[in-house]
Design an enzyme around this catalytic site. Structure first.
Site, mmCIF file in Angstrom:
data_model
loop_
_atom_site.group_PDB
_atom_site.id
_atom_site.type_symbol
_atom_site.label_atom_id
_atom_site.label_comp_id
_atom_site.label_asym_id
_atom_site.label_seq_id
_atom_site.Cartn_x
_atom_site.Cartn_y
_atom_site.Cartn_z
ATOM 1 N N ARG A 95 0.869 -1.305 0.035
ATOM 2 C CA ARG A 95 0.084 0.015 -0.043
ATOM 3 C C ARG A 95 0.739 1.168 -0.026
ATOM 4 O O ARG A 95 0.399 2.332 -0.723
ATOM 5 C CB ARG A 95 -0.997 0.012 1.227
ATOM 6 C CG ARG A 95 -1.953 -0.933 1.015
ATOM 7 C CD ARG A 95 -3.017 -0.704 2.302
ATOM 8 N NE ARG A 95 -4.285 -1.505 2.103
ATOM 9 C CZ ARG A 95 -5.164 -2.109 2.782
ATOM 10 N NH1 ARG A 95 -4.995 -1.480 4.053
ATOM 11 N NH2 ARG A 95 -6.258 -2.624 2.581
ATOM 12 N N GLY B 266 -7.857 -9.424 0.711
ATOM 13 C CA GLY B 266 -6.438 -9.588 1.466
ATOM 14 C C GLY B 266 -6.150 -11.113 1.004
ATOM 15 O O GLY B 266 -4.987 -11.204 0.647
ATOM 16 N N LYS C 104 -17.100 -18.396 3.402
ATOM 17 C CA LYS C 104 -18.443 -18.369 3.804
ATOM 18 C C LYS C 104 -19.331 -17.683 2.694
ATOM 19 O O LYS C 104 -19.073 -16.487 2.108
ATOM 20 C CB LYS C 104 -18.690 -17.455 4.865
ATOM 21 C CG LYS C 104 -18.032 -18.082 6.150
ATOM 22 C CD LYS C 104 -18.238 -17.145 7.408
ATOM 23 C CE LYS C 104 -17.919 -17.768 8.866
ATOM 24 N NZ LYS C 104 -17.761 -16.796 9.673
HETATM 25 C C1 3PG Z 1 -8.597 -2.064 5.439
HETATM 26 O O1 3PG Z 1 -7.227 -2.507 5.384
HETATM 27 O O2 3PG Z 1 -9.525 -2.824 4.988
HETATM 28 C C2 3PG Z 1 -8.930 -0.564 5.282
HETATM 29 O O3 3PG Z 1 -7.724 -0.103 5.925
HETATM 30 C C3 3PG Z 1 -10.209 -0.229 6.433
HETATM 31 O O4 3PG Z 1 -9.765 -0.660 7.634
HETATM 32 P P1 3PG Z 1 -10.816 -1.152 8.428
HETATM 33 O O5 3PG Z 1 -11.512 -2.337 8.303
HETATM 34 O O6 3PG Z 1 -10.384 -1.173 10.129
HETATM 35 O O7 3PG Z 1 -12.006 0.089 8.429
#
Ligand code: 3PG
Ligand code: MG
Length: 403
Positions: free
Chosen positions: A37, A356, A199
Protein backbone atom coordinates in the site's frame (compact mmCIF):
# COMPACT_ATOMS: atom_id res chain seq x y z
CA UNK A 1 -18.27 5.71 -12.58
CA UNK A 2 -19.17 8.90 -10.72
CA UNK A 3 -17.27 11.94 -11.95
CA UNK A 4 -14.66 13.43 -9.68
CA UNK A 5 -11.62 15.67 -9.99
CA UNK A 6 -8.12 14.25 -10.27
CA UNK A 7 -4.63 15.70 -9.88
CA UNK A 8 -5.00 16.93 -13.47
CA UNK A 9 -7.74 19.34 -12.39
CA UNK A 10 -6.19 21.04 -9.38
CA UNK A 11 -3.43 23.58 -8.87
CA UNK A 12 -1.22 22.66 -5.96
CA UNK A 13 1.82 24.90 -6.48
CA UNK A 14 2.86 26.52 -3.22
CA UNK A 15 -0.03 24.85 -1.41
CA UNK A 16 -0.19 22.42 1.46
CA UNK A 17 -2.04 19.29 0.34
CA UNK A 18 -3.80 17.10 2.90
CA UNK A 19 -3.48 13.60 1.51
CA UNK A 20 -5.74 10.85 2.87
CA UNK A 21 -3.81 7.62 2.46
CA UNK A 22 -4.47 4.08 3.64
CA UNK A 23 -1.33 3.18 5.58
CA UNK A 24 -3.18 0.44 7.42
CA UNK A 25 -0.45 -2.07 6.57
CA UNK A 26 0.50 -5.31 8.33
CA UNK A 27 3.05 -4.70 11.11
CA UNK A 28 4.81 -7.31 13.21
CA UNK A 29 7.18 -6.49 16.08
CA UNK A 30 7.22 -2.84 15.02
CA UNK A 31 8.16 -3.63 11.39
CA UNK A 32 5.98 -3.33 8.31
CA UNK A 33 5.75 -6.80 6.74
CA UNK A 34 4.05 -5.81 3.47
CA UNK A 35 4.67 -2.33 2.07
CA UNK A 36 2.45 -2.72 -1.02
CA UNK A 37 0.00 0.00 0.00
CA UNK A 38 2.88 2.38 0.76
CA UNK A 39 4.58 1.70 -2.58
CA UNK A 40 1.33 2.15 -4.48
CA UNK A 41 0.74 5.49 -2.74
CA UNK A 42 4.21 6.90 -3.39
CA UNK A 43 3.65 8.10 -7.01
CA UNK A 44 0.85 10.40 -5.85
CA UNK A 45 3.12 11.99 -3.23
CA UNK A 46 5.98 12.31 -5.73
CA UNK A 47 3.72 13.98 -8.27
CA UNK A 48 2.36 16.47 -5.74
CA UNK A 49 5.87 17.33 -4.54
CA UNK A 50 7.10 17.65 -8.10
CA UNK A 51 4.35 20.14 -8.78
CA UNK A 52 5.43 22.35 -5.92
CA UNK A 53 3.16 21.22 -3.10
CA UNK A 54 3.94 20.38 0.49
CA UNK A 55 2.21 17.13 1.45
CA UNK A 56 0.64 16.27 4.79
CA UNK A 57 -0.15 12.56 4.81
CA UNK A 58 -2.88 11.22 7.10
CA UNK A 59 -4.17 7.71 7.69
CA UNK A 60 -5.85 5.40 10.15
CA UNK A 61 -4.03 2.38 11.51
CA UNK A 62 -5.78 -0.58 13.15
CA UNK A 63 -8.85 -0.06 15.29
CA UNK A 64 -7.86 1.91 18.42
CA UNK A 65 -11.51 2.98 18.97
CA UNK A 66 -10.82 6.66 19.58
CA UNK A 67 -8.06 6.17 22.16
CA UNK A 68 -4.36 6.80 21.60
CA UNK A 69 -1.87 4.04 22.37
CA UNK A 70 1.70 3.31 21.28
CA UNK A 71 0.80 -0.14 19.84
CA UNK A 72 -1.23 1.53 17.09
CA UNK A 73 1.08 4.43 16.34
CA UNK A 74 1.85 5.10 12.68
CA UNK A 75 5.56 5.51 13.52
CA UNK A 76 6.55 2.10 12.07
CA UNK A 77 5.33 3.36 8.70
CA UNK A 78 7.84 6.25 8.58
CA UNK A 79 10.84 4.14 7.48
CA UNK A 80 9.12 2.28 4.60
CA UNK A 81 7.38 5.47 3.48
CA UNK A 82 10.73 7.22 3.45
CA UNK A 83 12.20 4.36 1.44
CA UNK A 84 9.31 4.43 -1.05
CA UNK A 85 10.02 8.16 -1.52
CA UNK A 86 13.68 7.69 -2.39
CA UNK A 87 15.00 8.42 1.10
CA UNK A 88 13.19 11.72 1.58
CA UNK A 89 12.90 13.12 5.13
CA UNK A 90 9.46 12.75 6.69
CA UNK A 91 8.34 15.03 9.50
CA UNK A 92 6.05 13.39 12.05
CA UNK A 93 3.28 15.00 14.09
CA UNK A 94 2.49 13.03 17.23
CA UNK A 95 -1.15 14.08 17.05
CA UNK A 96 -3.19 14.46 13.87
CA UNK A 97 -4.93 17.67 15.00
CA UNK A 98 -4.24 20.55 17.39
CA UNK A 99 -0.95 22.19 18.22
CA UNK A 100 1.47 19.33 17.27
CA UNK A 101 -0.15 18.92 13.85
CA UNK A 102 -0.37 22.68 13.21
CA UNK A 103 3.29 23.16 14.13
CA UNK A 104 4.53 20.39 11.82
CA UNK A 105 2.26 21.46 8.94
CA UNK A 106 3.19 25.14 9.25
CA UNK A 107 6.91 24.33 9.10
CA UNK A 108 6.60 22.41 5.81
CA UNK A 109 8.10 23.97 2.71
CA UNK A 110 7.03 23.08 -0.85
CA UNK A 111 8.58 19.73 -1.74
CA UNK A 112 8.43 18.46 1.86
CA UNK A 113 6.38 15.68 3.45
CA UNK A 114 4.86 15.19 6.87
CA UNK A 115 2.95 12.28 8.36
CA UNK A 116 0.26 12.72 11.01
CA UNK A 117 -0.32 10.24 13.83
CA UNK A 118 -3.21 7.74 13.57
CA UNK A 119 -6.52 9.47 12.79
CA UNK A 120 -8.45 6.88 14.79
CA UNK A 121 -6.82 8.05 18.02
CA UNK A 122 -9.71 10.53 17.94
CA UNK A 123 -13.29 9.25 18.12
CA UNK A 124 -14.32 12.07 15.75
CA UNK A 125 -12.73 10.20 12.85
CA UNK A 126 -15.06 7.19 12.84
CA UNK A 127 -18.00 9.36 13.94
CA UNK A 128 -17.51 11.49 10.80
CA UNK A 129 -17.51 14.49 13.16
CA UNK A 130 -17.73 17.89 11.43
CA UNK A 131 -15.56 19.43 14.17
CA UNK A 132 -12.83 16.84 13.76
CA UNK A 133 -12.95 17.34 9.99
CA UNK A 134 -12.62 21.10 10.54
CA UNK A 135 -9.57 20.58 12.74
CA UNK A 136 -7.99 18.53 9.93
CA UNK A 137 -8.98 21.03 7.25
CA UNK A 138 -7.00 23.75 9.09
CA UNK A 139 -3.81 21.89 8.19
CA UNK A 140 -3.98 22.35 4.42
CA UNK A 141 -5.52 24.17 1.48
CA UNK A 142 -6.31 21.24 -0.80
CA UNK A 143 -7.61 17.73 -0.07
CA UNK A 144 -6.53 14.66 -2.04
CA UNK A 145 -8.00 11.22 -1.31
CA UNK A 146 -5.85 8.26 -2.36
CA UNK A 147 -7.35 5.75 0.08
CA UNK A 148 -9.57 3.60 -2.13
CA UNK A 149 -9.12 0.70 0.29
CA UNK A 150 -10.78 2.80 3.03
CA UNK A 151 -13.44 4.31 0.75
CA UNK A 152 -16.12 2.06 2.27
CA UNK A 153 -15.82 3.99 5.56
CA UNK A 154 -17.86 7.18 6.01
CA UNK A 155 -15.24 8.62 8.35
CA UNK A 156 -14.33 12.30 8.87
CA UNK A 157 -11.08 12.27 6.89
CA UNK A 158 -12.86 10.52 4.00
CA UNK A 159 -16.39 11.96 3.97
CA UNK A 160 -16.81 15.25 5.92
CA UNK A 161 -13.37 16.63 5.02
CA UNK A 162 -13.96 16.28 1.26
CA UNK A 163 -16.53 19.09 1.49
CA UNK A 164 -14.36 21.54 3.43
CA UNK A 165 -11.52 21.95 0.91
CA UNK A 166 -11.11 21.66 -2.87
CA UNK A 167 -11.05 17.86 -3.27
CA UNK A 168 -9.56 15.49 -5.81
CA UNK A 169 -8.72 11.82 -6.20
CA UNK A 170 -5.06 10.79 -6.05
CA UNK A 171 -3.50 8.57 -8.72
CA UNK A 172 -4.03 5.31 -6.80
CA UNK A 173 -7.71 6.09 -6.20
CA UNK A 174 -8.03 6.97 -9.87
CA UNK A 175 -6.31 3.76 -11.01
CA UNK A 176 -8.40 1.55 -8.70
CA UNK A 177 -11.66 3.08 -9.89
CA UNK A 178 -10.65 2.96 -13.54
CA UNK A 179 -9.65 -0.72 -13.33
CA UNK A 180 -12.68 -1.83 -11.37
CA UNK A 181 -15.13 0.15 -13.45
CA UNK A 182 -13.66 -1.11 -16.70
CA UNK A 183 -13.97 -4.70 -15.46
CA UNK A 184 -17.55 -4.56 -14.28
CA UNK A 185 -19.24 -1.71 -16.12
CA UNK A 186 -17.99 -2.06 -19.71
CA UNK A 187 -15.99 -5.26 -19.91
CA UNK A 188 -15.02 -7.17 -22.99
CA UNK A 189 -17.19 -10.31 -22.83
CA UNK A 190 -17.49 -13.05 -21.84
CA UNK A 191 -17.04 -11.65 -18.34
CA UNK A 192 -16.20 -14.26 -15.73
CA UNK A 193 -16.11 -14.03 -11.93
CA UNK A 194 -14.08 -16.34 -9.76
CA UNK A 195 -15.37 -16.23 -6.19
CA UNK A 196 -13.88 -18.24 -3.35
CA UNK A 197 -13.37 -17.92 0.38
CA UNK A 198 -14.98 -19.52 3.37
CA UNK A 199 -18.49 -18.21 3.71
CA UNK A 200 -21.48 -17.76 1.47
CA UNK A 201 -23.08 -15.65 4.22
CA UNK A 202 -20.50 -12.85 3.91
CA UNK A 203 -20.74 -12.86 0.12
CA UNK A 204 -24.49 -13.19 -0.47
CA UNK A 205 -24.92 -9.60 -1.64
CA UNK A 206 -21.85 -9.96 -3.80
CA UNK A 207 -23.15 -13.13 -5.45
CA UNK A 208 -26.57 -11.61 -6.06
CA UNK A 209 -25.10 -8.50 -7.64
CA UNK A 210 -22.47 -10.23 -9.68
CA UNK A 211 -24.89 -12.78 -11.16
CA UNK A 212 -26.63 -9.89 -12.91
CA UNK A 213 -23.33 -8.75 -14.42
CA UNK A 214 -21.23 -11.74 -15.39
CA UNK A 215 -21.61 -14.46 -18.02
CA UNK A 216 -19.82 -17.15 -16.02
CA UNK A 217 -19.46 -17.54 -12.25
CA UNK A 218 -17.01 -20.10 -10.86
CA UNK A 219 -17.28 -20.77 -7.13
CA UNK A 220 -14.56 -22.41 -5.06
CA UNK A 221 -13.36 -22.45 -1.47
CA UNK A 222 -15.51 -23.56 1.42
CA UNK A 223 -18.38 -21.47 0.10
CA UNK A 224 -18.69 -23.95 -2.76
CA UNK A 225 -19.40 -26.63 -0.14
CA UNK A 226 -22.51 -24.75 0.94
CA UNK A 227 -23.63 -24.56 -2.70
CA UNK A 228 -23.02 -28.29 -3.17
CA UNK A 229 -24.83 -29.08 0.07
CA UNK A 230 -27.80 -27.04 -1.20
CA UNK A 231 -27.84 -29.29 -4.26
CA UNK A 232 -27.95 -32.38 -2.09
CA UNK A 233 -24.32 -33.44 -2.64
CA UNK A 234 -22.77 -35.31 0.32
CA UNK A 235 -19.92 -33.17 1.62
CA UNK A 236 -18.92 -35.16 4.69
CA UNK A 237 -17.37 -33.04 7.44
CA UNK A 238 -16.47 -30.16 5.12
CA UNK A 239 -16.78 -26.56 6.30
CA UNK A 240 -20.31 -25.58 5.34
CA UNK A 241 -22.97 -23.11 6.41
CA UNK A 242 -25.86 -25.55 6.61
CA UNK A 243 -28.30 -22.83 7.66
CA UNK A 244 -27.60 -21.05 4.36
CA UNK A 245 -29.05 -23.90 2.30
CA UNK A 246 -32.13 -21.99 1.12
CA UNK A 247 -30.17 -18.83 0.32
CA UNK A 248 -27.64 -20.86 -1.65
CA UNK A 249 -30.44 -22.48 -3.64
CA UNK A 250 -31.94 -19.08 -4.40
CA UNK A 251 -28.56 -17.87 -5.68
CA UNK A 252 -28.32 -20.86 -8.03
CA UNK A 253 -31.92 -20.32 -9.21
CA UNK A 254 -31.24 -16.65 -9.80
CA UNK A 255 -28.17 -17.50 -11.87
CA UNK A 256 -30.22 -19.89 -14.01
CA UNK A 257 -32.88 -17.22 -14.48
CA UNK A 258 -30.30 -14.63 -15.52
CA UNK A 259 -28.50 -16.94 -17.92
CA UNK A 260 -25.34 -16.84 -15.82
CA UNK A 261 -23.43 -20.11 -16.11
CA UNK A 262 -22.26 -21.40 -12.72
CA UNK A 263 -19.22 -23.64 -12.35
CA UNK A 264 -19.13 -25.63 -9.11
CA UNK A 265 -16.46 -28.19 -8.15
CA UNK A 266 -16.86 -31.54 -9.92
CA UNK A 267 -13.95 -33.10 -8.06
CA UNK A 268 -12.13 -32.28 -4.85
CA UNK A 269 -9.00 -32.89 -2.85
CA UNK A 270 -10.15 -34.28 0.47
CA UNK A 271 -8.55 -35.21 3.78
CA UNK A 272 -9.61 -36.29 7.25
CA UNK A 273 -7.88 -33.23 8.73
CA UNK A 274 -6.44 -29.92 7.59
CA UNK A 275 -2.75 -30.77 7.79
CA UNK A 276 0.26 -30.86 5.49
CA UNK A 277 0.85 -34.54 6.16
CA UNK A 278 -2.62 -36.13 6.09
CA UNK A 279 -3.33 -38.37 3.07
CA UNK A 280 -5.10 -36.13 0.53
CA UNK A 281 -6.73 -38.09 -2.29
CA UNK A 282 -8.66 -36.55 -5.16
CA UNK A 283 -12.22 -37.83 -5.61
CA UNK A 284 -15.26 -37.09 -7.74
CA UNK A 285 -17.54 -34.63 -5.96
CA UNK A 286 -20.21 -37.30 -5.36
CA UNK A 287 -17.68 -39.58 -3.64
CA UNK A 288 -16.69 -37.56 -0.57
CA UNK A 289 -16.62 -39.91 2.42
CA UNK A 290 -18.74 -39.04 5.45
CA UNK A 291 -15.66 -38.49 7.65
CA UNK A 292 -13.71 -36.45 5.07
CA UNK A 293 -13.39 -32.74 4.32
CA UNK A 294 -13.20 -30.98 0.96
CA UNK A 295 -10.07 -28.81 1.14
CA UNK A 296 -9.37 -27.89 -2.48
CA UNK A 297 -10.79 -28.12 -5.98
CA UNK A 298 -9.48 -31.08 -7.95
CA UNK A 299 -7.78 -31.18 -11.38
CA UNK A 300 -11.03 -31.79 -13.33
CA UNK A 301 -12.48 -28.63 -11.78
CA UNK A 302 -9.27 -26.73 -12.51
CA UNK A 303 -9.55 -27.89 -16.13
CA UNK A 304 -13.17 -26.76 -16.36
CA UNK A 305 -12.30 -23.34 -14.92
CA UNK A 306 -9.29 -23.11 -17.25
CA UNK A 307 -11.51 -23.86 -20.27
CA UNK A 308 -13.92 -21.11 -19.21
CA UNK A 309 -10.95 -18.75 -18.77
CA UNK A 310 -9.82 -19.60 -22.30
CA UNK A 311 -13.16 -18.29 -23.55
CA UNK A 312 -13.39 -15.31 -21.20
CA UNK A 313 -12.10 -11.85 -22.08
CA UNK A 314 -12.44 -10.31 -18.62
CA UNK A 315 -12.06 -11.81 -15.13
CA UNK A 316 -12.90 -10.49 -11.67
CA UNK A 317 -11.42 -12.61 -8.87
CA UNK A 318 -12.05 -12.57 -5.15
CA UNK A 319 -11.26 -15.38 -2.73
CA UNK A 320 -8.98 -18.43 -2.77
CA UNK A 321 -10.39 -21.69 -4.17
CA UNK A 322 -9.10 -23.99 -1.41
CA UNK A 323 -7.38 -23.97 1.98
CA UNK A 324 -4.36 -22.42 0.24
CA UNK A 325 -2.39 -21.58 3.42
CA UNK A 326 -1.88 -25.30 4.00
CA UNK A 327 -0.17 -27.16 1.13
CA UNK A 328 -1.04 -29.31 -0.75
CA UNK A 329 -4.45 -27.59 -0.63
CA UNK A 330 -3.02 -24.55 -2.42
CA UNK A 331 -2.69 -26.44 -5.70
CA UNK A 332 -6.08 -25.58 -7.21
CA UNK A 333 -5.68 -21.87 -6.47
CA UNK A 334 -2.09 -21.84 -7.74
CA UNK A 335 -3.03 -23.71 -10.95
CA UNK A 336 -5.88 -21.31 -11.69
CA UNK A 337 -3.71 -18.28 -10.81
CA UNK A 338 -1.02 -19.54 -13.17
CA UNK A 339 -3.57 -19.96 -15.97
CA UNK A 340 -4.95 -16.46 -15.36
CA UNK A 341 -1.40 -15.08 -15.47
CA UNK A 342 -0.62 -16.88 -18.76
CA UNK A 343 -3.75 -15.65 -20.51
CA UNK A 344 -3.23 -12.12 -19.22
CA UNK A 345 0.41 -12.07 -20.38
CA UNK A 346 -0.71 -13.30 -23.79
CA UNK A 347 -3.12 -10.36 -24.01
CA UNK A 348 -6.14 -12.67 -24.12
CA UNK A 349 -7.64 -11.80 -20.75
CA UNK A 350 -8.09 -8.68 -18.66
CA UNK A 351 -7.79 -9.83 -15.04
CA UNK A 352 -8.70 -7.86 -11.94
CA UNK A 353 -8.30 -9.28 -8.43
CA UNK A 354 -8.74 -7.96 -4.91
CA UNK A 355 -9.21 -8.89 -1.27
CA UNK A 356 -6.58 -9.66 1.35
CA UNK A 357 -6.59 -13.48 1.03
CA UNK A 358 -6.75 -13.32 -2.74
CA UNK A 359 -3.75 -11.05 -2.94
CA UNK A 360 -1.82 -13.31 -0.55
CA UNK A 361 -2.71 -16.34 -2.72
CA UNK A 362 -1.57 -14.57 -5.88
CA UNK A 363 1.68 -13.62 -4.19
CA UNK A 364 2.18 -17.23 -3.04
CA UNK A 365 1.61 -18.36 -6.64
CA UNK A 366 4.17 -15.74 -7.75
CA UNK A 367 1.87 -14.13 -10.30
CA UNK A 368 0.85 -10.81 -8.71
CA UNK A 369 2.64 -8.75 -11.36
CA UNK A 370 1.18 -10.74 -14.24
CA UNK A 371 -2.43 -9.73 -13.59
CA UNK A 372 -3.92 -6.68 -15.28
CA UNK A 373 -4.81 -5.10 -11.97
CA UNK A 374 -4.52 -6.13 -8.32
CA UNK A 375 -6.45 -3.90 -5.97
CA UNK A 376 -4.97 -2.70 -2.68
CA UNK A 377 -8.41 -3.00 -1.14
CA UNK A 378 -10.02 -5.72 0.97
CA UNK A 379 -13.38 -4.63 2.37
CA UNK A 380 -13.78 -1.80 -0.14
CA UNK A 381 -13.21 -4.24 -3.03
CA UNK A 382 -15.94 -6.51 -1.65
CA UNK A 383 -18.40 -3.66 -1.20
CA UNK A 384 -17.69 -2.53 -4.73
CA UNK A 385 -18.40 -6.10 -5.92
CA UNK A 386 -21.71 -5.84 -4.06
CA UNK A 387 -22.60 -2.86 -6.23
CA UNK A 388 -22.64 -0.51 -3.25
CA UNK A 389 -21.84 3.16 -3.31
CA UNK A 390 -18.57 3.75 -1.47
CA UNK A 391 -18.77 6.84 0.80
CA UNK A 392 -15.24 7.93 -0.13
CA UNK A 393 -16.01 7.83 -3.83
CA UNK A 394 -19.41 9.46 -3.32
CA UNK A 395 -17.77 12.29 -1.35
CA UNK A 396 -15.32 13.01 -4.16
CA UNK A 397 -18.14 13.00 -6.70
CA UNK A 398 -20.23 15.33 -4.56
CA UNK A 399 -17.29 17.65 -4.04
CA UNK A 400 -16.77 17.78 -7.82
CA UNK A 401 -20.39 18.82 -8.33
CA UNK A 402 -20.04 21.62 -5.77
CA UNK A 403 -16.99 22.91 -7.57
C1 3PG B 1 -8.57 -2.13 5.39
O1 3PG B 1 -7.41 -2.49 5.59
O2 3PG B 1 -9.49 -2.90 5.10
C2 3PG B 1 -8.85 -0.65 5.43
O3 3PG B 1 -7.71 0.04 5.81
C3 3PG B 1 -10.01 -0.33 6.33
O4 3PG B 1 -9.74 -0.70 7.66
P1 3PG B 1 -10.93 -1.03 8.63
O5 3PG B 1 -11.54 -2.31 8.15
O6 3PG B 1 -10.35 -1.11 10.01
O7 3PG B 1 -11.94 0.12 8.52
MG1 MG C 1 -11.04 -4.11 6.68
Amino acid sequence: MPRFLTLDDIDVRGKRVLLRADLNVPVKDGKVTDATRIERLAPTIEELLGRGAAVVVMSHFGRPKGKPGPELSLRPVIAPLRQALGGREIAFAEDCIGEPARRVAAALEPGEVALLENLRFHSGEEANSPDFAKALAELGQVYVDDAFSAAHRAHASIAALAHLLPAAAGRLMEAELAALTAALEHPARPLMALIGGAKVSTKLDLLRFIIGKVDVLAIGGAMANTMLFAQGVGIGRSLCEREMREQARLILDLAAERGCRVILPEDAVIAAELSRTAPAPTVAIDAVGGDMMILDIGPATVARIAAALDEARTLVWNGPLGAFETPPFDRGTVAVATKVAELTRAGRLRSVAGGGDTVAALAAAGVTDALSYVSTAGGAFLEWLEGRELPGVAALARAARQD
